[in-house]
Every structure is written in C-alpha cells, then in structure tokens.
Design a protein around this motif. Sequence first.
Motif, short mmCIF file in Angstrom:
data_model
loop_
_atom_site.label_atom_id
_atom_site.label_comp_id
_atom_site.label_asym_id
_atom_site.label_seq_id
_atom_site.Cartn_x
_atom_site.Cartn_y
_atom_site.Cartn_z
N ARG A 77 -0.64 5.19 -4.89
CA ARG A 77 -0.75 6.19 -3.83
C ARG A 77 0.35 7.25 -3.95
N SER A 89 2.70 9.74 -2.32
CA SER A 89 3.22 9.79 -0.96
C SER A 89 4.27 10.87 -0.74
N GLN A 109 0.82 -1.22 0.00
CA GLN A 109 0.00 0.00 0.00
C GLN A 109 0.85 1.27 0.00
#
Length: 279
Positions: A106, A108, A67
């Motif tokens: 994602r 980040s 993730q």
Amino acid sequence: MRIVKGEEIYKLVKKLIEDANFELPSDVLTALMRAKELEENINARIALDILIENAKIAKEKRIPICQDCGMVVIFIEKGEEVFIDGPIEEFLNKAVSEAYLDNYLRSSVVKDPLLRENTKDNTPPIIHWNCVPGKKIRISVMIKGFGSENASTVKMLNPTLSKDEIISEVVDHVKEYGPNTCPPLIVGLGIGGTMEKAIYLSKKAILRPIYSRNKKSHLRELEEELLYKVNALNIGPGGLGGKTTALDVHIEEYPTHIAGLPLAINLQCYAVRFKEIEI
C-alpha cells in the motif's frame, strides 16, 4: 578509500524493504511466543495466538504483516573510509518505489502534508546519515506505520524532574495512547540532546533487540522499572487486558543543556518491521 557502487546499495535496500514488510524479526516473534506462555488472561492468549499466526502467514505467503505498509525510514552509518559511487538518494528512492510497486504494497505517502496527493510509490523515504570510523556501511530499514507514529510524542521537561516524575510521564502516556496502538508495544525513549535529537534516539531505541539493556546501570534499571509499570497497566495484547502491554522498554540517551530535559516517547506496535545489513 573503499568504493561501493550505489547500484549495489539500491539492490540491497530494496530487498531489506521487502523482507521487512513480510517477516517479523525473530526476537519479536520469540517474545510474543514467550508472552503467550506467561499470560494468564484468556483474551490476551487468544490475541497473542492471532498475532503469531498472522506473522507466520505473512512470511510464508509473502504478504504484508500489516495493512499499513508505513513510511520507510532508513538509517545509514557510513564509514569515513568509504566512498559511495553514484547518486545515492536517487538509488534509495528507486529501491522504495520498486519494492512497493513490485509487491503491491500500500502506498501511504503524500507529496504535500496539506494538499494530500499520494506519491503512488511510497517515496520518498526518511533518511538519517551518520559518519562512523572504518570502511563499512551499515544500513537499517524501518517500516513505520502511523497508528503507532501518531501515538508518539516529545516533551521538553523541567530538568529538576525526579526519576519518579519521569516514570509517570512515560507510564501516563502509554496509559492514554497504548490501547489504540496495537499492543504489545516496544516503547522507545530518547532522553537528552535537543528536541530533534531526542526523537531520533527514541526511534533508534526501538531497533534494539528485545530484552537488550542499556549499558549504563541507572538507565538499565530505569528500563526494567518502566517495563514493569507499563505492564501493570493491564492494557494487554490488542487492548484486551493482560500483563503484556509492552514486550520491552528501551532507552537511548545523549548529553543535553543544563536548562533542559528532552524526552521523546516513541510507541511501536507489535508489528515491528525492521531489517539491517552491513556491507
């Protein structure tokens, strides 16, 4: 002089980033399978089973292995007889941006480490350039999650430290930080140079194939002794116990100052995301 278009590099780097996020390197997957066969701890076997299944699902369905889709680190070895046509760092930023946005990975990365505003496309990457002889370009892409990055460190040691004391520095660090770093780990060590050179070497060390050994006999023996002692910590896969705390320990070294002994310890979780290409 050979000319390579920046546009070509952008397309290749974008694909490397995508593949790295979805596919565990084959040597790492093989090492996980081998570890499962050798493990006697039932919890460790179950944890390894889950990690192997996770890697297979990620590759099949093209979903992230982890993730934390990390920060992109790009190593470029450019031949001295190659000219790159175009604003290469703009192309590399474009490759990162499109790879993350197109695949819903994602984001980040923040623009400022204190103000913490997300860049929303995971740019910019960290880029390391190195000039080498020849007409080729080798591009290596690493996706570095910060669970393991936060567990890494650099120490400026006294140059009189013995081999056993250096081993204790590494093993004690893994004992303290390893359980929270999604083991089994790859432990990358950079020894020598200056502080920043040691850190660079420790990251490069992670990229070596599993079970590969340093060409220098004393470092090769140190890698094997460290692997044995790290695995004797009984941290195990997922921190659940067992003899597979690390899949391997790799050391890279460089000449250093007479008054210093830099040691960088880079812990890499099992989710090694790395791809490279030579053009």
